[in-house]
Design an enzyme around this catalytic site. Structure first.
Site, PDB file in Angstrom:
ATOM      1  N   ASN A   1       5.099 -22.527  -5.649  1.00 61.77           N
ATOM      2  CA  ASN A   1       5.269 -21.972  -4.304  1.00 61.77           C
ATOM      3  C   ASN A   1       3.899 -21.958  -3.617  1.00 61.77           C
ATOM      4  OD1 ASN A   1       5.195 -19.987  -2.197  1.00 61.77           O
ATOM      5  ND2 ASN A   1       7.195 -19.262  -2.871  1.00 61.77           N
TER       6      ASN A   1
ATOM      7  N   ASP B   1       3.172 -21.020  -0.419  1.00 59.98           N
ATOM      8  CA  ASP B   1       3.087 -20.172   0.784  1.00 59.98           C
ATOM      9  C   ASP B   1       1.684 -19.613   1.001  1.00 59.98           C
ATOM     10  OD1 ASP B   1       5.791 -20.500   1.107  1.00 59.98           O
ATOM     11  OD2 ASP B   1       6.330 -18.485   0.423  1.00 59.98           O
ATOM     12  N   HIS B   2       1.020 -19.218  -0.091  1.00 63.68           N
ATOM     13  CA  HIS B   2      -0.250 -18.497   0.102  1.00 63.68           C
ATOM     14  C   HIS B   2      -1.424 -19.413   0.413  1.00 63.68           C
ATOM     15  CE1 HIS B   2       1.769 -14.854  -0.276  1.00 63.68           C
ATOM     16  NE2 HIS B   2       2.159 -15.074  -1.522  1.00 63.68           N
TER      17      HIS B   2
ATOM     18  N   HIS C   1       8.570 -20.903   1.755  1.00 64.47           N
ATOM     19  CA  HIS C   1       9.451 -19.950   2.423  1.00 64.47           C
ATOM     20  C   HIS C   1       9.108 -19.968   3.910  1.00 64.47           C
ATOM     21  CE1 HIS C   1      11.055 -15.504   2.506  1.00 64.47           C
ATOM     22  NE2 HIS C   1      11.656 -16.280   3.381  1.00 64.47           N
TER      23      HIS C   1
ATOM     24  N   ARG D   1       9.504 -18.169   6.822  1.00 59.79           N
ATOM     25  CA  ARG D   1       9.965 -16.829   7.218  1.00 59.79           C
ATOM     26  C   ARG D   1      10.199 -16.776   8.718  1.00 59.79           C
ATOM     27  NH1 ARG D   1       8.598 -12.810   2.994  1.00 59.79           N
ATOM     28  NH2 ARG D   1       9.456 -11.333   4.485  1.00 59.79           N
TER      29      ARG D   1
ATOM     30  N   ARG E   1       4.804 -16.029   9.172  1.00 63.37           N
ATOM     31  CA  ARG E   1       3.504 -15.451   8.807  1.00 63.37           C
ATOM     32  C   ARG E   1       2.645 -16.394   7.961  1.00 63.37           C
ATOM     33  NH1 ARG E   1       5.293 -10.685   4.685  1.00 63.37           N
ATOM     34  NH2 ARG E   1       6.646 -10.176   6.424  1.00 63.37           N
TER      35      ARG E   1
ATOM     36  N   GLU F   1      12.930 -21.948   0.738  1.00 68.87           N
ATOM     37  CA  GLU F   1      13.432 -20.566   0.708  1.00 68.87           C
ATOM     38  C   GLU F   1      13.702 -20.149   2.142  1.00 68.87           C
ATOM     39  OE1 GLU F   1      10.648 -17.957  -1.112  1.00 68.87           O
ATOM     40  OE2 GLU F   1      10.704 -18.994  -3.012  1.00 68.87           O
TER      41      GLU F   1
ATOM     42  N   THR G   1       6.204  -9.070   0.664  1.00 68.71           N
ATOM     43  CA  THR G   1       6.823 -10.273   0.104  1.00 68.71           C
ATOM     44  C   THR G   1       8.289  -9.927  -0.140  1.00 68.71           C
ATOM     45  OG1 THR G   1       6.735 -11.885  -1.711  1.00 68.71           O
ATOM     46  CG2 THR G   1       6.110  -9.618  -2.249  1.00 68.71           C
ATOM     47  N   THR G   2       9.092 -10.906  -0.538  1.00 68.97           N
ATOM     48  CA  THR G   2      10.526 -10.648  -0.720  1.00 68.97           C
ATOM     49  C   THR G   2      10.709  -9.517  -1.727  1.00 68.97           C
ATOM     50  OG1 THR G   2      10.758 -13.017  -0.428  1.00 68.97           O
ATOM     51  CG2 THR G   2      12.721 -11.821  -1.078  1.00 68.97           C
TER      52      THR G   2
ATOM     53  N   GLU H   1      18.590 -17.922  -8.749  1.00 64.28           N
ATOM     54  CA  GLU H   1      17.215 -17.638  -9.158  1.00 64.28           C
ATOM     55  C   GLU H   1      17.161 -16.137  -9.432  1.00 64.28           C
ATOM     56  OE1 GLU H   1      13.964 -19.449  -7.005  1.00 64.28           O
ATOM     57  OE2 GLU H   1      12.679 -17.724  -7.388  1.00 64.28           O
TER      58      GLU H   1
ATOM     59  N   HIS I   1       9.297 -14.668  -9.075  1.00 62.85           N
ATOM     60  CA  HIS I   1       8.685 -13.508  -8.430  1.00 62.85           C
ATOM     61  C   HIS I   1       7.855 -12.688  -9.415  1.00 62.85           C
ATOM     62  CE1 HIS I   1       8.548 -11.461  -4.531  1.00 62.85           C
ATOM     63  NE2 HIS I   1       8.031 -10.506  -5.273  1.00 62.85           N
TER      64      HIS I   1
HETATM   65  N1  PXP Z   1      10.948 -17.048  -5.754  1.00 62.03           N
HETATM   66  C1  PXP Z   1      11.304 -16.463  -4.582  1.00 62.03           C
HETATM   67  C2  PXP Z   1      12.737 -16.538  -4.179  1.00 62.03           C
HETATM   68  C3  PXP Z   1      10.353 -15.828  -3.762  1.00 62.03           C
HETATM   69  O1  PXP Z   1      10.724 -15.250  -2.618  1.00 62.03           O
HETATM   70  C4  PXP Z   1       9.000 -15.831  -4.173  1.00 62.03           C
HETATM   71  C5  PXP Z   1       7.967 -15.198  -3.301  1.00 62.03           C
HETATM   72  O2  PXP Z   1       7.847 -15.926  -2.119  1.00 62.03           O
HETATM   73  C6  PXP Z   1       8.677 -16.474  -5.380  1.00 62.03           C
HETATM   74  C7  PXP Z   1       9.667 -17.052  -6.165  1.00 62.03           C
HETATM   75  C8  PXP Z   1       7.259 -16.559  -5.875  1.00 62.03           C
HETATM   76  O3  PXP Z   1       6.801 -15.286  -6.155  1.00 62.03           O
HETATM   77  P1  PXP Z   1       5.278 -15.081  -6.548  1.00 62.03           P
HETATM   78  O4  PXP Z   1       4.468 -15.482  -5.357  1.00 62.03           O
HETATM   79  O5  PXP Z   1       5.195 -13.630  -6.866  1.00 62.03           O
HETATM   80  O6  PXP Z   1       5.006 -15.977  -7.716  1.00 62.03           O
END
Ligand code: PXP
Length: 247
Positions: free
Chosen positions: A7, A9-10, A52, A54, A58, A79, A109-110, A160, A200
């Site tokens: 992932n 996103d960050h 993701h 969103r 963001r 996502e 976060t989610t 998931e 997550h």
């Molecule tokens: N899976 C889902 C559905 C998520 O929403 C997230 C967070 O965006 C992740 C996995 C990844 O989580 P983490 O960043 O804590 O590894």
């Protein structure tokens, strides 16, 4: 072999910290580029890339997702919230899979899994639309039997499992019970014909136990890999997580 979805996103979070107001999401001095990040993650062994998009944009922007769709060689997992706007976007984008998540503007976060029991009709419409378009749907749900049974009844191919509660309990006496919940949920899901992913809060430390959840197909990991990449570089961070995942 358990697959690793990275992932990213960050990576976009870091860019947005500086360039939130920039009209273009990439080019010129704008860095870091999530697409370049995704390609590097793939080179290091990522089996798929997750983003993701969103509602509040963001981190990941629409343009990032289109560029990823054109660039990556593995699988794109989008996502998204289960809303008409996002369904329409996914049908145009055609990612390999969508993962339906709940969304709340105030959360960092989610926070919890999607309640597919309470949102059965909405989720059903989305699963049907995606299946008709050849896109796999994954439901991000808590390790709870009612959620899993409903997910199976809605004919979603994947779930998931939300590992957040387990990750939070990792250093507490609740850890064993949370791990057991995940194992039971995975067993029930596999028996119901669902393919089992999880994600997550998975880290380089808890991965040693998480990978023992039965029937795991793929883990989606973001924050921990991006954090480690600051110290070791992304390729090393991905390689190490992959090695620990299948140790
Ligand atoms: N899976 C889902 C559905 C998520 O929403 C997230 C967070 O965006 C992740 C996995 C990844 O989580 P983490 O960043 O804590 O590894």
């Amino acid at each position: 072999m358990i697959l690793l979805g990275v992932n990213i996103d960050h990576c976009a979070t870091v860019r947005q910290a500086r360039y939130r107001e920039a009209p273009a999401a990439c080019g010129g001095a704008i860095e870091p580029d999530p697409v370049a990040f995704a390609l590097l993650a793939e080179r290091a062994g990522a089996d798929g890339i997750t983003v993701h998009l969103r509602e509040d944009r963001r981190h990941i922007q629409e343009r990032d997702v289109w560029r990823l769709r054109e660039s990556i060689a593995t699988r794109l997992n989008l996502e998204m919230a289960c809303t008409p706007l996002m369904i329409e976007f996914a049908l145009r984008l055609k990612p390999d899979s969508v993962c339906l998540v709940p969304e709340n503007r105030r959360e960092v976060t989610t926070e919890g899994g999607l309640d597919v029991v309470a949102n059965r009709e909405r989720v059903n419409d989305c699963v049907s639309a995606m299946t008709a378009a050849g896109i796999f749907t994954s439901l991000f749900i808590d390790p709870d039997s009612a959620q899993i049974e409903t997910g199976a009844a809605l004919k979603a191919p994947w779930i998931e499992l939300h590992t957040g509660a387990y990750a939070e309990a990792f250093h507490s006496p609740r850890r064993g019970a949370e791990f057991e919940r995940l194992c039971q949920a995975a067993t029930l899901a596999a028996k119901s014909g669902l393919s089992v992913n999880a994600g997550h809060g998975i880290s380089y430390v808890n991965i040693a136990e998480v990978r023992q959840i039965p029937h795991l197909h793929e883990l989606n990991i973001g924050h921990s890999i991006v954090s480690r990449a600051l110290f070791t570089g992304l390729e090393e961070a991905v390689r190490e997580m992959r090695a620990r995942l299948n140790a």
